[in-house]
Design a protein around this motif. Structure first.
Motif, PDB file in Angstrom:
ATOM      1  N   GLU A 140      38.604  33.163  41.092  1.00 17.94           N
ATOM      2  CA  GLU A 140      39.863  33.154  41.927  1.00 17.94           C
ATOM      3  C   GLU A 140      41.217  32.512  41.435  1.00 17.94           C
ATOM      4  OE1 GLU A 140      42.156  29.542  44.759  1.00 17.94           O
ATOM      5  OE2 GLU A 140      39.972  28.568  44.046  1.00 17.94           O
ATOM      6  N   ALA A 141      40.898  32.598  40.082  1.00 18.52           N
ATOM      7  CA  ALA A 141      41.966  33.008  38.876  1.00 18.52           C
ATOM      8  C   ALA A 141      42.592  34.688  39.199  1.00 18.52           C
ATOM      9  CB  ALA A 141      41.832  32.310  36.975  1.00 18.52           C
ATOM     10  N   LEU A 167      55.493  37.797  46.582  1.00 22.03           N
ATOM     11  CA  LEU A 167      55.152  36.662  45.111  1.00 22.03           C
ATOM     12  C   LEU A 167      55.369  35.187  45.814  1.00 22.03           C
ATOM     13  CD1 LEU A 167      58.005  38.765  41.811  1.00 22.03           C
ATOM     14  CD2 LEU A 167      55.346  38.499  42.568  1.00 22.03           C
ATOM     15  N   ALA A 168      56.107  35.761  46.879  1.00 24.39           N
ATOM     16  CA  ALA A 168      56.557  33.715  47.642  1.00 24.39           C
ATOM     17  C   ALA A 168      54.590  33.428  47.768  1.00 24.39           C
ATOM     18  CB  ALA A 168      56.792  34.180  48.638  1.00 24.39           C
ATOM     19  N   ALA A 169      53.916  34.591  47.990  1.00 23.88           N
ATOM     20  CA  ALA A 169      52.614  33.588  48.422  1.00 23.88           C
ATOM     21  C   ALA A 169      51.629  33.186  46.772  1.00 23.88           C
ATOM     22  CB  ALA A 169      51.851  34.615  49.199  1.00 23.88           C
ATOM     23  N   LEU A 170      52.087  33.465  45.991  1.00 24.52           N
ATOM     24  CA  LEU A 170      51.413  33.688  44.818  1.00 24.52           C
ATOM     25  C   LEU A 170      52.087  32.171  43.755  1.00 24.52           C
ATOM     26  CD1 LEU A 170      50.474  36.966  43.890  1.00 24.52           C
ATOM     27  CD2 LEU A 170      48.799  35.250  45.218  1.00 24.52           C
ATOM     28  N   ALA A 205      44.914  27.703  33.047  1.00 23.36           N
ATOM     29  CA  ALA A 205      44.371  28.982  32.536  1.00 23.36           C
ATOM     30  C   ALA A 205      45.366  30.231  32.023  1.00 23.36           C
ATOM     31  CB  ALA A 205      43.404  29.254  33.592  1.00 23.36           C
ATOM     32  N   ARG A 206      44.691  31.532  31.093  1.00 25.82           N
ATOM     33  CA  ARG A 206      45.920  32.408  31.183  1.00 25.82           C
ATOM     34  C   ARG A 206      45.406  33.845  31.378  1.00 25.82           C
ATOM     35  NH1 ARG A 206      46.046  31.564  26.315  1.00 25.82           N
ATOM     36  NH2 ARG A 206      44.415  32.525  25.719  1.00 25.82           N
ATOM     37  N   VAL A 207      45.525  34.937  32.032  1.00 28.93           N
ATOM     38  CA  VAL A 207      44.407  35.610  33.067  1.00 28.93           C
ATOM     39  C   VAL A 207      44.897  37.050  32.176  1.00 28.93           C
ATOM     40  CG1 VAL A 207      43.084  36.730  34.396  1.00 28.93           C
ATOM     41  CG2 VAL A 207      43.526  33.965  34.752  1.00 28.93           C
ATOM     42  N   ARG A 208      44.141  37.656  31.883  1.00 30.55           N
ATOM     43  CA  ARG A 208      44.576  39.080  30.620  1.00 30.55           C
ATOM     44  C   ARG A 208      44.140  39.916  32.547  1.00 30.55           C
ATOM     45  NH1 ARG A 208      45.542  42.647  26.449  1.00 30.55           N
ATOM     46  NH2 ARG A 208      45.734  43.941  26.818  1.00 30.55           N
ATOM     47  N   VAL A 209      45.529  41.243  32.863  1.00 31.63           N
ATOM     48  CA  VAL A 209      45.143  41.801  33.339  1.00 31.63           C
ATOM     49  C   VAL A 209      45.588  43.369  32.526  1.00 31.63           C
ATOM     50  CG1 VAL A 209      46.290  42.545  36.207  1.00 31.63           C
ATOM     51  CG2 VAL A 209      45.992  40.204  35.767  1.00 31.63           C
ATOM     52  N   ASP A 210      44.798  43.708  33.198  1.00 31.75           N
ATOM     53  CA  ASP A 210      45.123  45.192  33.027  1.00 31.75           C
ATOM     54  C   ASP A 210      46.106  46.299  34.161  1.00 31.75           C
ATOM     55  OD1 ASP A 210      44.543  45.366  30.301  1.00 31.75           O
ATOM     56  OD2 ASP A 210      42.814  45.778  30.259  1.00 31.75           O
ATOM     57  N   VAL A 211      46.605  46.666  34.027  1.00 34.28           N
ATOM     58  CA  VAL A 211      47.622  47.577  35.657  1.00 34.28           C
ATOM     59  C   VAL A 211      48.766  48.940  35.130  1.00 34.28           C
ATOM     60  CG1 VAL A 211      49.326  47.209  37.086  1.00 34.28           C
ATOM     61  CG2 VAL A 211      48.813  44.996  35.797  1.00 34.28           C
ATOM     62  N   LEU A 212      48.047  49.667  35.845  1.00 34.04           N
ATOM     63  CA  LEU A 212      48.321  51.523  35.392  1.00 34.04           C
ATOM     64  C   LEU A 212      49.396  51.366  36.583  1.00 34.04           C
ATOM     65  CD1 LEU A 212      47.253  54.288  34.444  1.00 34.04           C
ATOM     66  CD2 LEU A 212      46.451  54.708  36.533  1.00 34.04           C
ATOM     67  N   ILE A 213      50.630  51.442  35.491  1.00 36.07           N
ATOM     68  CA  ILE A 213      51.620  51.880  36.689  1.00 36.07           C
ATOM     69  C   ILE A 213      52.327  53.271  36.285  1.00 36.07           C
ATOM     70  CG2 ILE A 213      52.487  48.975  35.585  1.00 36.07           C
ATOM     71  CD1 ILE A 213      54.028  50.100  33.330  1.00 36.07           C
ATOM     72  N   VAL A 244      47.563  28.201  37.655  1.00 37.06           N
ATOM     73  CA  VAL A 244      47.609  26.482  37.293  1.00 37.06           C
ATOM     74  C   VAL A 244      46.553  26.286  38.201  1.00 37.06           C
ATOM     75  CG1 VAL A 244      48.935  25.693  38.414  1.00 37.06           C
ATOM     76  CG2 VAL A 244      48.036  24.322  37.328  1.00 37.06           C
ATOM     77  N   GLN A 245      45.870  25.103  38.367  1.00 38.72           N
ATOM     78  CA  GLN A 245      44.891  25.223  39.988  1.00 38.72           C
ATOM     79  C   GLN A 245      45.864  23.573  40.730  1.00 38.72           C
ATOM     80  OE1 GLN A 245      40.692  23.665  39.325  1.00 38.72           O
ATOM     81  NE2 GLN A 245      40.520  23.969  41.124  1.00 38.72           N
ATOM     82  N   ALA A 246      46.204  23.436  41.745  1.00 30.39           N
ATOM     83  CA  ALA A 246      46.537  22.873  42.336  1.00 30.39           C
ATOM     84  C   ALA A 246      46.275  23.015  43.759  1.00 30.39           C
ATOM     85  CB  ALA A 246      48.051  22.718  42.723  1.00 30.39           C
ATOM     86  N   ALA A 247      46.124  21.444  45.189  1.00 26.00           N
ATOM     87  CA  ALA A 247      45.537  20.936  45.993  1.00 26.00           C
ATOM     88  C   ALA A 247      44.426  22.392  46.155  1.00 26.00           C
ATOM     89  CB  ALA A 247      47.179  21.179  46.624  1.00 26.00           C
ATOM     90  N   GLY A 248      43.363  22.218  45.350  1.00 26.84           N
ATOM     91  CA  GLY A 248      42.822  23.350  45.698  1.00 26.84           C
ATOM     92  C   GLY A 248      42.838  25.000  45.919  1.00 26.84           C
ATOM     93  N   ARG A 249      43.927  25.333  45.181  1.00 30.63           N
ATOM     94  CA  ARG A 249      44.376  26.754  44.595  1.00 30.63           C
ATOM     95  C   ARG A 249      44.608  26.976  43.914  1.00 30.63           C
ATOM     96  NH1 ARG A 249      48.795  28.611  49.003  1.00 30.63           N
ATOM     97  NH2 ARG A 249      48.485  30.469  47.147  1.00 30.63           N
ATOM     98  N   VAL A 250      44.860  28.342  43.174  1.00 26.78           N
ATOM     99  CA  VAL A 250      45.239  28.289  42.224  1.00 26.78           C
ATOM    100  C   VAL A 250      46.134  29.822  42.411  1.00 26.78           C
ATOM    101  CG1 VAL A 250      44.530  29.912  40.191  1.00 26.78           C
ATOM    102  CG2 VAL A 250      42.904  28.878  41.509  1.00 26.78           C
ATOM    103  N   ILE A 251      47.185  28.820  41.814  1.00 28.01           N
ATOM    104  CA  ILE A 251      48.931  30.204  41.644  1.00 28.01           C
ATOM    105  C   ILE A 251      48.986  30.105  40.382  1.00 28.01           C
ATOM    106  CG2 ILE A 251      49.070  28.226  44.083  1.00 28.01           C
ATOM    107  CD1 ILE A 251      50.869  26.667  42.625  1.00 28.01           C
ATOM    108  N   VAL A 252      50.409  31.184  40.517  1.00 29.22           N
ATOM    109  CA  VAL A 252      50.749  31.077  39.185  1.00 29.22           C
ATOM    110  C   VAL A 252      51.808  29.975  38.849  1.00 29.22           C
ATOM    111  CG1 VAL A 252      52.589  32.433  38.118  1.00 29.22           C
ATOM    112  CG2 VAL A 252      50.326  33.914  39.979  1.00 29.22           C
TER     113      VAL A 252
END
Length: 379
Positions: A140-141, A167-170, A205-213, A244-252
């Motif tokens: 989920e993260a 971004l608002a949903a996350l 947690a910290r998540v590593r993401v590779d992005v092609l822009i 962070v995990q909050a209220a059963g969800r993972v958000i930024v």
């Protein structure tokens, strides 16, 4: 019937026959008269008494008999003294030795318990097995971080609200949906790949993401005195996203950070290559060539082993040549080898590597080798 031994007489409580015999002899000696005496009873007892008194005074003093040994019983005693055996003495001494040994051992154990007291039990162990905390929701993260990276790095100054809505949903309620963007420029996100999730305290947690822009030229032309900035081609960049995990969800949980992408990978370990079977490789080269020709044409049914299904390659790919085929050393009806193949695609030639599994198929006419499986790469 054999006479009873001393031990049996002691167990049964019977007297020693010799004691009875000696007792009987002493009784008989009392009633026997001394030699030369007259057995007739005197008429006047006073005269007899006077005569005995005179005889006692004139008789010589008799020698004192020796003292009776302790083992001899008294004349009229109702019991017989028995000399203690040496075996019983040894048993008594052994029992005393064992008793004192036990006393000394208990004394030593008591001293040891006083000098070295028992350690207090570990509170963690005494509380029982620790409950394992639930694993962090890494999948989920990754999903949350991937969606965030796509929305965060894609913007268009002509439509700034689109980025904020994505971004608002996350983000947490009440967060700044601009996330540091000044509202200028245009950039597209072509691909997003989330990888490592590093858990942290407090459900973070910290998540590593590779992005092609792919940056785009600005819509507003610069001022005449300002030279235009060069437009970079599409490229990869790294983004580390805090969640962070909050209220059963993972958000930024906050703003991310752009990081670099390694230019090269680490040094690969030295892998041992399988030993080659040159004779078998030459014997099956034609089989491999026919298979890859049919593989590019999309028809592998005639060159694959019965029951083997090999999906056809995409259109636009044709075989140039089988560059090499090396069979591994082995025996039996199933063999493996490595094939290097050059394809023609999109106007270019591209050499690739495959691991091919062969199986021996027998029929009424003859035996032949056919492909049972094919996998890309050298593993």
């Amino acid at each position: 019937m054999a006479p009873l031994g001393p031990t049996a007489r002691r167990v049964l409580g019977l007297p020693d026959p010799g004691d009875w015999e000696r007792r009987k002899q002493r009784k008989q000696a009392k009633h026997e008269q001394a030699p030369g005496t007259v057995s007739q009873q005197p008429v006047n007892p006073w005269e007899t008494a006077a005569q005995q008194l005179v005889e006692q005074r004139t008789a010589p003093v008799a020698a004192v008999p020796p003292a009776r040994p302790r083992t001899e019983p008294a004349p009229d005693a109702p019991w017989a003294t028995v000399e203690e055996r040496s075996g019983r003495v040894a048993a008594r001494r052994l029992g005393r030795g064992v008793l004192w040994t036990l006393v000394a051992a208990f004394a030593l154990l008591g001293a040891k318990s006083v000098l070295t007291p028992k350690k207090a039990p570990d509170p963690v162990q005494s509380a029982g097995p620790a409950k394992t905390a639930p694993a962090y929701p890494a999948d989920e993260a990754r999903v949350t971080a991937s969606r965030f990276a796509r929305a965060y790095l894609a913007w268009d100054e002509k439509d700034p609200e689109a980025r904020a809505a994505s971004l608002a949903a996350l983000l947490p309620d009440g967060a700044d949906f601009k996330m540091g963007w000044d509202g200028k420029g245009k950039q597209d996100v072509l691909a997003v790949e989330a990888s490592t999730v590093t858990p942290a305290p407090q459900q973070q947690a910290r998540v590593r993401v590779d992005v092609l822009i792919r940056p785009a030229a600005p819509a507003t032309p610069p001022k005449p005195a300002t030279p235009p900035a060069p437009v970079l081609p599409a490229h990869w960049l790294g983004l580390e996203v805090p969640v962070v995990q909050a209220a059963g969800r993972v958000i930024v949980s906050g703003a991310p950070g752009i990081v670099g992408v390694p230019a090269t990978g680490p040094k690969a370990p030295e892998l041992a290559a399988p030993e080659a079977d040159l004779a078998f490789g030459e014997q099956t080269t034609e089989t491999i060539t026919k298979f890859f020709t049919a593989y590019a044409a999309g028809d592998t049914e005639t060159v694959a082993a019965p029951g083997t299904v090999v999906p056809a390659l995409p259109a636009g790919i044709s075989l140039v040549e089988v560059t090499s085929w090396t069979a591994d050393k082995g025996t039996g009806p199933d063999r493996t080898g490595t094939a290097r193949v050059t394809w023609q695609t999109s106007g270019a030639r591209l050499e690739q590597t495959y691991r091919v599994e062969l199986t021996r198929v027998a029929s009424a006419d003859a035996q032949r080798w056919q492909v049972a499986a094919v996998h890309g790469g050298t593993t």
